[in-house]
Scaffold this active site. Structure first.
Site, PDB file in Angstrom:
ATOM      1  N   HIS A 272       0.821  -1.205   0.000  1.00  0.00           N
ATOM      2  CA  HIS A 272       0.000   0.000   0.000  1.00  0.00           C
ATOM      3  C   HIS A 272       0.858   1.258   0.000  1.00  0.00           C
ATOM      4  O   HIS A 272       0.423   2.313   0.403  1.00  0.00           O
ATOM      5  CB  HIS A 272      -0.967   0.006   1.180  1.00  0.00           C
ATOM      6  CG  HIS A 272      -1.606  -1.314   1.406  1.00  0.00           C
ATOM      7  ND1 HIS A 272      -1.091  -2.259   2.268  1.00  0.00           N
ATOM      8  CD2 HIS A 272      -2.683  -1.886   0.833  1.00  0.00           C
ATOM      9  CE1 HIS A 272      -1.829  -3.343   2.225  1.00  0.00           C
ATOM     10  NE2 HIS A 272      -2.803  -3.160   1.372  1.00  0.00           N
TER      11      HIS A 272
HETATM   12  S1  FES Z   1       1.863  -0.445   3.113  1.00  0.00           S
HETATM   13 FE1  FES Z   1       0.276  -1.802   3.650  1.00  0.00          FE
HETATM   14  S2  FES Z   1       1.469  -3.480   4.241  1.00  0.00           S
HETATM   15 FE2  FES Z   1       2.993  -2.090   3.761  1.00  0.00          FE
END
Ligand code: FES
Lengths: 198, 405
Positions: A162
């Site tokens: 993410h």
């Molecule tokens: S940014 Fe969501 S797990 Fe690393």
């Protein structure tokens, strides 16, 4: 016969029997729930030994500790220099927000390195967002990484899941979904370069 | 207590959507049972308890057990090591495994008592024929489940027991060899056998749970027999299952648990009767242990198998010795149920119990010529018992039945 039933006594007996039965059932649940906790051999595997001297300068290796991934980075002078100068970009530059990101051996001087010996960084490799392993993007700027990193990229890690960003001391950069710096785990040096984790 | 729960609003809400009130009344609080049941009638509820214990402990063991015959670096196999790991490393693993292993023996003990009670008091007779037949199906599935389970530790007894039993199927004409390969998944007992036995060992208890439901349902349609073996019609001769027999069953559970816990905690292997000593030796497909015998609860049928010099005949006799149980309600056509009023049947059935114990003893011991002869005589009586039942009503003078209990 039914006229002579002493209901209150009967209820008392029901209650007492039920209570004792409940206690017995709870006691019987102990071994079953207990059996689902980590077994003795799993606990015995909770320490990992590693020779950080085997990591080439500038390189990263991922090793296992209690089944979890751990980053070991051999930070060169250039990489160590990348630690300074962007504190305003960091959520927790001093690693003080939660216990898991700091350690007893941290002094005011070596806080920013987040390592006992500054050249060897040892951190838990799970993104503090939801546990993915971030990608190692050590060099500064966009030269090597294109627009997967911001223009003022100080070098560090980029999480593929993410998009969380961490600097080269594994400190989380503002606007990342991850709340904290990568966690530290207890470790100590038992020789020049040999480390025991756990 | 149940009464006050059934008066709550919450219960009324559930009742409107499930009919729980009618079910509880018809199956428990207003389910009429003869008032003279003796303690032999406790074994049914005990069997249910042990079934639940077996399923529960089995689920937890399956979290650590690994059905693989692959070799480990220690020179043993994954399956054998995983059982040893349960015994040594898993928290309370020893307890749960012993509960399961002792539970298997306890299950058979309880069920054999239950069957013996049914035989003695004529519970298999009309209108309970189907109830009995469902019960025999349960017995067969139990034996299957026990047999599959016994392979899982992958010790010497596991391996050679499975080899012997799967070879039995190979003795059948035409389909034998095919059947044997279906069971083994290869030409000898090996890794595929272990995997499928684990799968089936998990499946059979589920079948068992479903069929036990059918058994209880069938019971609640025809109602319990009683020691006098007569039909009861008067309301004064019956009492409600709850609370009277639930309390009596609960007392039985207490007594049972006392023995069960004693064995689990102090004598889980029962001197090699419940867990055979040879099964602590890892399976070796190149060496058979010097004395090989099934666990005690299968030994009577093992003796019947051994009593015939011809392989096929032995297999058929063993199958028949179980299959004939299905026919029992139709072989015994005496109108009187309970042994209390059938003097000759009473002696025959007691002798039958003794015979089964003798068969069990012979099957457990190393074969000698004397024991072989004893086993053959016992086998002969085992079958003669059923055949004699056909003719018994012709010459047995039964005692007059009482009008009520
Ligand atoms: S940014 Fe969501 S797990 Fe690393």
């Amino acid at each position: 016969m039914s006229e002579q039933v002493d209901q209150s006594k009967r209820n008392m007996l029901f209650g007492a029997a039920g209570l004792l039965g409940g206690v017995a059932a709870l006691a019987a649940a102990v071994p079953f729930v207990g059996s689902m906790l980590p077994a003795a051999d799993t606990l015995a595997a909770s320490k990992t030994e590693f020779d950080v001297g085997t990591v080439e300068s500038g390189q990263l290796v991922v090793i296992q500790w209690q089944g979890k991934p751990v980053f070991v980075v051999n930070r060169t002078k250039e990489l160590l220099a990348q630690i300074d100068g962007h504190d305003e970009m960091l959520k927790d530059p001093e690693s003080r927000e939660i216990e898991a990101v700091s350690a007893a051996w941290m002094t005011d001087e070596n806080r920013k390195y987040r390592a006992i010996k500054p050249e060897y960084l040892v951190v838990v490799a799970s993104c503090t967002h939801l546990g993915c392993i971030p990608m190692y993007k050590a060099t500064k700027g966009r030269k090597d990484w294109g627009d997967s990193v911001p223009e003022d990229w100080p070098g560090g890690w980029h999480c593929p899941c993410h998009g969380s960003l961490y600097d080269i001391s594994a400190r989380v950069i503002n606007d990342s979904p991850a709340p904290h710096n990568l966690h530290l785990m207890p470790y100590k040096y038992t020789g020049e370069t040999s480390v025991v984790i756990g | 207590m149940l009464n006050s729960i059934m008066k709550t609003k919450l219960f009324a809400w559930v009742d409107q959507r499930t009919g729980a009130d009618a079910i509880i009344k018809s199956q428990l609080t207003e389910y009429a049972v003869p008032k003279n049941l003796n303690y032999m009638w406790n074994f049914g509820s005990l069997a249910l308890l042990v079934l639940v214990l077996q399923i529960l402990t089995g689920i937890f063991l399956a979290m650590y057990y690994k059905p693989s015959a692959a070799f480990t670096s220690g020179g043993y196999t994954v399956a054998f090591d995983s059982v040893e790991r349960i015994m040594r490393d898993v928290n309370f693993g020893w307890l749960i495994r012993y509960m399961h292993a002792v539970g298997a023996s306890a299950f058979f003990f309880v069920v054999y008592m239950h069957i013996g009670r049914g035989l003695y008091y004529g519970s298999y007779k009309g209108p309970r024929e189907l109830l009995w037949i469902i019960g025999v199906v349960i017995l067969l599935i139990m034996q299957g489940a026990a047999f599959f389970g016994y392979l899982l530790p992958w010790g010497q007894m596991s391996f050679w027991g499975a080899t012997v039993i799967t070879n039995l199927f190979g003795a059948l004409p035409v389909i034998g060899e095919y059947l044997q390969q279906v069971l083994r998944g290869g030409f000898a007992v090996g890794d595929p056998t272990l995997n499928r036995f684990f799968s089936l060992h998990y499946l059979f208890p589920l079948l068992l749970a479903a069929i036990v439901g059918g058994h209880v349902h069938a019971l609640h349609v025809v109602h319990s027999n009683n020691p006098e073996g007569i039909d009861v019609h008067n309301a004064e001769e019956k009492i409600n299952f709850h609370p009277y027999y639930t309390v009596k069953d609960a007392f039985g559970v207490g007594v049972f648990l006392l023995f069960y816990c004693y064995i689990v905690f102090f004598n889980p292997q029962m001197g090699g009767f419940f867990i055979e000593v040879d099964n602590y030796v890892p399976a070796n497909n190149l060496q058979t242990p010097p004395h090989i015998a099934p666990v005690w609860y299968l030994t009577p049928w093992y003796t019947i198998l051994r009593s015939f010099p011809d392989k096929l005949l032995g297999v058929v006799a063993m199958g028949a010795s179980l299959g004939i149980l299905f026919l029992l309600p139709f072989l015994d056509r005496s109108k009187v149920r309970s042994s209390r009023y059938r003097p000759i049947f009473r002696q025959m059935v007691v002798l039958f119990f003794v015979t089964v114990i003798i068969l069990g003893y012979c099957g457990h011991s190393a074969p000698t010529p004397t024991l072989k002869l004893v086993g053959q005589i016992a086998t002969a009586y085992y079958f003669a018992f059923f055949i004699l039942l056909l003719f018994l009503p012709k010459f047995e003078k039964t005692k007059p039945l009482p009008d009520h209990i």
